[in-house]
Motif scaffolding. Structure first.
Motif, short mmCIF file in Angstrom:
data_model
loop_
_atom_site.label_atom_id
_atom_site.label_comp_id
_atom_site.label_asym_id
_atom_site.label_seq_id
_atom_site.Cartn_x
_atom_site.Cartn_y
_atom_site.Cartn_z
N ALA A 161 18.42 1.37 5.07
CA ALA A 161 18.84 1.75 3.72
C ALA A 161 20.30 2.18 3.73
O ALA A 161 20.72 2.94 4.62
CB ALA A 161 17.97 2.89 3.18
N VAL A 162 21.07 1.71 2.76
CA VAL A 162 22.38 2.26 2.48
C VAL A 162 22.21 3.15 1.27
O VAL A 162 21.80 2.68 0.20
CB VAL A 162 23.42 1.15 2.21
N VAL A 163 22.48 4.44 1.45
CA VAL A 163 22.15 5.42 0.42
C VAL A 163 23.39 6.16 -0.04
O VAL A 163 24.27 6.50 0.76
CB VAL A 163 21.07 6.40 0.92
N GLU A 174 0.81 -1.22 0.00
CA GLU A 174 0.00 0.00 0.00
C GLU A 174 0.85 1.27 0.00
O GLU A 174 0.31 2.38 0.05
CB GLU A 174 -0.94 -0.01 1.21
N HIS A 175 2.17 1.11 -0.05
CA HIS A 175 3.07 2.26 -0.05
C HIS A 175 3.53 2.48 -1.50
O HIS A 175 4.45 1.83 -1.99
CB HIS A 175 4.26 1.98 0.86
N ALA A 176 2.87 3.39 -2.19
CA ALA A 176 3.08 3.58 -3.63
C ALA A 176 4.54 3.83 -4.02
O ALA A 176 5.02 3.26 -5.00
CB ALA A 176 2.18 4.70 -4.15
N PRO A 177 5.30 4.68 -3.29
CA PRO A 177 6.70 4.93 -3.71
C PRO A 177 7.56 3.67 -3.71
O PRO A 177 8.54 3.60 -4.46
CB PRO A 177 7.19 5.94 -2.67
N SER A 178 7.21 2.67 -2.91
CA SER A 178 8.00 1.44 -2.88
C SER A 178 7.99 0.72 -4.22
O SER A 178 8.92 -0.03 -4.54
CB SER A 178 7.48 0.51 -1.78
N LYS A 179 6.95 0.94 -5.01
CA LYS A 179 6.86 0.29 -6.31
C LYS A 179 7.91 0.81 -7.29
O LYS A 179 8.16 0.18 -8.32
CB LYS A 179 5.46 0.50 -6.89
N LEU A 180 8.54 1.94 -6.98
CA LEU A 180 9.56 2.51 -7.86
C LEU A 180 10.93 1.87 -7.66
O LEU A 180 11.83 2.05 -8.48
CB LEU A 180 9.66 4.02 -7.62
N GLU A 230 11.93 10.18 -2.26
CA GLU A 230 12.66 11.21 -3.01
C GLU A 230 13.69 10.62 -3.98
O GLU A 230 13.81 11.10 -5.12
CB GLU A 230 13.37 12.15 -2.01
N THR A 231 14.46 9.64 -3.56
CA THR A 231 15.50 9.05 -4.42
C THR A 231 15.48 7.53 -4.27
O THR A 231 16.43 6.93 -3.74
CB THR A 231 16.90 9.61 -4.04
N PRO A 232 14.42 6.88 -4.72
CA PRO A 232 14.22 5.45 -4.41
C PRO A 232 15.32 4.54 -4.90
O PRO A 232 15.60 3.52 -4.26
CB PRO A 232 12.88 5.13 -5.09
N VAL A 271 14.16 6.47 6.16
CA VAL A 271 14.05 5.50 5.08
C VAL A 271 12.86 5.83 4.19
O VAL A 271 12.94 5.78 2.95
CB VAL A 271 13.95 4.06 5.64
N ASP A 272 11.74 6.19 4.80
CA ASP A 272 10.57 6.64 4.04
C ASP A 272 10.92 7.77 3.08
O ASP A 272 10.55 7.75 1.91
CB ASP A 272 9.51 7.16 5.01
#
Length: 216
Positions: free
Chosen positions: A104-106, A80-86, A138-140, A132-133
């Motif tokens: 996350a390692v960013v 249900e978290h739309a940005p995760s689909k990216l 912003e930069t998935p 992480v959210d």
């Protein structure tokens, strides 16, 4: 479901490991190491693993396993978290501690937010769910996402190295984003054996590397 629900878990990381703040670490990003499991390490959760680890205060270390992708995508964990689909890459198994939480390692040139740990120049470990959210939104695809992490008590990593459980190599930020980690352990095992061939017999790390990587 939003990854914000994981904030409570991620904050436990700070409580359990007494991590220094991102601001305190931002000026000293040179302590990261690559750990390569030796054949002696038969624990099923660490066997044939490669880790990126970094020292934190009080002779502790934290890190993530970089060569164990799971079969799950981020969107499958949070449908249900739309940005995760990216996010294109699978979620990786980072370690056995707090495996209910996502880290996350960013790749970024400044701290991504509170509680983040600078591992190398332009490489941070984000530990708090809200941070992480924000990365996902912003930069998935400038990050790799992990369930769980690894932490060592004061002096514990040094003891494990002395027992011949890990080879220690220079940290390589590219390992955190290797597209196909299959064969990575075998590759680095060969490299580690070559690097340590001239070191003390039986030692998995050259004596000259010990103090440089905070393992004294």
């Amino acid at each position: 479901m939003s990854t914000r629900g994981l904030t409570v878990f991620a904050m436990l990381v700070l409580a359990c490991t007494t991590l220094t703040s991102a601001g305190a670490q931002e000026g000293d990003p040179g302590g990261a190491i690559t750990l390569v499991a030796t054949p002696r390490l038969v624990d099923p959760e660490y066997r044939a693993t490669v880790l990126l680890a970094v020292p934190v205060e009080n002779n502790r270390h934290v890190g993530v396993i970089v060569n164990k992708p799971t079969r799950n995508s981020l969107s499958s964990l949070f449908p249900e978290h739309a940005p995760s689909k990216l996010v294109r890459d699978p979620v990786y198994f980072g370690g056995p501690m707090l495996r209910q939480a996502v880290f996350a390692v960013v790749h970024i040139d400044h701290t991504p937010g509170p509680g983040s740990i600078q591992m190398m120049k332009e490489l941070f470990l984000a530990t708090q769910g809200a941070v992480v959210d924000h990365i996902i939104e912003e930069t998935p695809n400038e990050a790799r996402y992990y369930v769980g992490y690894v932490a060592w008590r004061p002096g514990e990593l040094r003891q494990e190295v002395d027992r011949g459980l890990w080879y220690v190599l220079d940290a390589d930020p590219e390992l955190a984003f290797r597209k196909d980690p299959g064969g990575l352990w075998e590759e680095l095992l060969r490299r580690a054996r070559a690097v340590t061939a001239g070191a003390t017999v039986g030692s998995p790390v050259s004596p000259g590397l010990v103090s440089a990587f905070g393992l004294e």
